[in-house]
Design a protein around this motif. Structure first.
Motif, short mmCIF file in Angstrom:
data_model
loop_
_atom_site.label_atom_id
_atom_site.label_comp_id
_atom_site.label_asym_id
_atom_site.label_seq_id
_atom_site.Cartn_x
_atom_site.Cartn_y
_atom_site.Cartn_z
N GLN A 75 0.83 -1.20 0.00
CA GLN A 75 0.00 0.00 0.00
C GLN A 75 0.86 1.25 0.00
OE1 GLN A 75 -3.16 -0.45 2.76
NE2 GLN A 75 -4.45 1.00 1.67
N TRP A 76 1.93 1.22 0.80
CA TRP A 76 2.87 2.34 0.81
C TRP A 76 3.49 2.54 -0.57
CZ3 TRP A 76 3.77 6.41 3.58
CH2 TRP A 76 3.38 6.45 4.91
N ALA A 77 3.88 1.44 -1.21
CA ALA A 77 4.50 1.54 -2.54
C ALA A 77 3.53 2.15 -3.55
CB ALA A 77 4.94 0.16 -3.01
N THR A 78 2.24 1.75 -3.46
CA THR A 78 1.23 2.31 -4.36
C THR A 78 1.07 3.80 -4.15
OG1 THR A 78 0.05 0.19 -4.37
CG2 THR A 78 -1.19 2.14 -5.06
N GLU A 79 0.99 4.20 -2.86
CA GLU A 79 0.83 5.62 -2.55
C GLU A 79 2.05 6.42 -3.02
OE1 GLU A 79 -1.74 7.12 -1.33
OE2 GLU A 79 -2.96 5.37 -0.86
N ALA A 80 3.26 5.86 -2.84
CA ALA A 80 4.47 6.55 -3.25
C ALA A 80 4.51 6.73 -4.76
CB ALA A 80 5.70 5.78 -2.77
N THR A 81 4.09 5.70 -5.49
CA THR A 81 4.07 5.78 -6.95
C THR A 81 3.09 6.85 -7.42
OG1 THR A 81 4.61 3.43 -7.10
CG2 THR A 81 3.68 4.46 -9.06
N HIS A 119 -13.30 15.61 -0.67
CA HIS A 119 -12.34 14.68 -1.29
C HIS A 119 -13.10 13.64 -2.11
CE1 HIS A 119 -9.32 16.41 1.39
NE2 HIS A 119 -10.19 16.26 2.36
N PRO A 120 -13.62 14.03 -3.27
CA PRO A 120 -14.46 13.11 -4.07
C PRO A 120 -13.73 11.88 -4.59
CG PRO A 120 -13.93 15.11 -5.31
CD PRO A 120 -13.47 15.35 -3.91
N GLN A 121 -12.39 11.90 -4.57
CA GLN A 121 -11.64 10.76 -5.07
C GLN A 121 -11.48 9.64 -4.04
OE1 GLN A 121 -10.84 10.79 -8.31
NE2 GLN A 121 -11.78 12.82 -8.37
N ILE A 122 -11.90 9.90 -2.81
CA ILE A 122 -11.79 8.89 -1.75
C ILE A 122 -13.13 8.15 -1.61
CG2 ILE A 122 -11.55 8.52 0.73
CD1 ILE A 122 -9.48 10.67 0.81
N MET A 271 -0.44 2.69 9.00
CA MET A 271 -1.45 3.25 8.11
C MET A 271 -1.68 4.73 8.35
SD MET A 271 -2.22 0.60 6.39
CE MET A 271 -3.63 1.20 5.48
N ALA A 272 -1.31 5.23 9.54
CA ALA A 272 -1.72 6.58 9.95
C ALA A 272 -1.21 7.68 9.03
CB ALA A 272 -1.26 6.84 11.38
N ASP A 273 -0.06 7.48 8.39
CA ASP A 273 0.51 8.53 7.54
C ASP A 273 0.26 8.32 6.06
OD1 ASP A 273 1.55 10.39 9.35
OD2 ASP A 273 3.23 9.08 9.80
N LEU A 274 -0.50 7.27 5.69
CA LEU A 274 -0.91 7.16 4.28
C LEU A 274 -1.82 8.34 3.95
CD1 LEU A 274 -1.75 3.38 3.80
CD2 LEU A 274 0.10 4.65 2.73
N PRO A 275 -1.58 9.05 2.86
CA PRO A 275 -2.37 10.25 2.57
C PRO A 275 -3.88 10.05 2.62
CG PRO A 275 -0.50 10.12 1.09
CD PRO A 275 -0.50 8.84 1.88
N LYS A 276 -4.38 8.96 2.04
CA LYS A 276 -5.83 8.75 2.02
C LYS A 276 -6.37 8.48 3.43
CE LYS A 276 -5.58 3.81 0.93
NZ LYS A 276 -5.98 2.74 -0.03
N VAL A 277 -5.61 7.73 4.24
CA VAL A 277 -6.04 7.43 5.60
C VAL A 277 -5.95 8.68 6.47
CG1 VAL A 277 -5.55 6.05 7.67
CG2 VAL A 277 -5.40 5.00 5.41
#
Length: 308
Positions: A75-81, A119-122, A271-277
């Motif tokens: 999940q982190w890798a996806t967010e970073a990409t 945040h309509p994309q979430i 998970m706390a620092d994932l942008p979407k979370v």
């Protein structure tokens, strides 16, 4: 030396495919090459990750322990990409929140509208259940729980006491005697496997020979029965309910002090620092702040923990 991200990518591919051949096709490598890489991982760890069967593979205890961490890294890798590919793109993705049915109905559903506007994309996925989902295993991203967590891998983001009230349909309330007590009401409460959930025990302790008028194991069905004039039930006094005054009216009856809707936001550290979370956590924390402002002076003690 430890496992690298490429090793975990292979491990996840085998888990998702359910077989070595399927994972090899997905990764576009030969099956012998994949088998060798897995053998190298297992040698590095000193434990087998998979049990080979005629009809596929299954995880060992070591593989089961590794799976949540591998999923978190993916999940982190996806967010970073996403961040690298589109620096200015809006935060997007699915965020799963688990909560008891009452909190899901009266708290999370209204928040979803605010989140959609900002945040309509979430996409918010609410898992309404009385079962405690395991955040360490990735069964949900965020949990709304009655109490803070003492698990060192989890953090309690914020806490609040949600005001509660006794509600009934307007016509039902008009038919009540001028002076009514707990015994005068037709109570709507939990049924089946959930009959020991609050407020059932508290009402049974307060009312001799307690016999509810209507029961259901579905919170939304209870609310629908209350709206239809079947009886009265205890509900959260959230902004969602307070903004719809014509539907239900609050009865003037002091509830037992033991009936407290304490609520905590709990999240796994990874998970706390994932942008979407983090975006969803910010919306939840703002809602908690608004609830605190609406509290009376009777409940001044509420702790807040900042996400590190």
């Amino acid at each position: 030396m430890g496992l690298l991200w490429d090793d975990l990518r292979i491990f996840l591919a085998v888990c998702e495919a359910g077989s070595l051949s399927g994972a090899a096709r997905r990764l576009k490598v030969s099956q012998p090459t994949l088998s060798r890489r897995i053998a190298e991982m297992e040698y590095e760890l000193g434990e087998p990750l998979f049990v080979r069967k005629n009809q596929g593979i299954s995880l060992t205890k070591a593989g089961t322990r590794l799976l949540p961490a591998a999923q978190g890294m993916a999940q982190w890798a996806t967010e970073a990409t996403r961040s690298l590919d589109a620096k200015n793109s809006p935060v997007s993705g699915r965020v799963r929140i688990t909560a008891a049915p009452s909190f899901a109905f009266d708290f999370l559903a209204p928040i979803a509208e605010k989140l959609k506007r900002k945040h309509p994309q979430i996409t918010l996925e609410v898992l309404a259940s009385t079962e405690r989902l395991n955040l360490s295993r990735g069964e949900a991203d965020i949990a709304l729980r009655r109490y803070p967590s003492d698990d060192p891998d989890l953090i309690t983001v914020d806490e609040v006491v949600v005001p509660i009230g006794l509600y009934a349909g307007r016509d039902y309330a008009r038919r009540l005697p001028a002076r009514y007590d707990f015994r005068d009401l037709d109570w709507i409460v939990w049924a089946g496997e959930r009959e020991m959930l609050s407020p059932n025990p508290e009402l049974a302790a307060r009312i001799p020979d307690f016999r509810p008028a209507f029961t259901s194991d579905d919170y939304s069905v209870q609310v629908a029965a209350c709206q239809a004039g079947v009886g009265a039930m205890i509900l959260l006094k959230t902004s969602h309910r307070l903004k719809r005054p014509g539907e239900l009216v609050e009865l003037k009856l002091e509830l037992p002090a033991s009936l407290r809707a304490e609520l905590a936001i709990v999240c796994h550290k990874r998970m706390a620092d994932l942008p979407k979370v983090r975006t969803v956590l910010d919306v939840l924390r703002q809602e908690f702040a608004d609830l605190r402002k609406s509290q009376s002076a009777k409940r001044p003690r509420t702790r807040t923990t900042t996400v590190p």
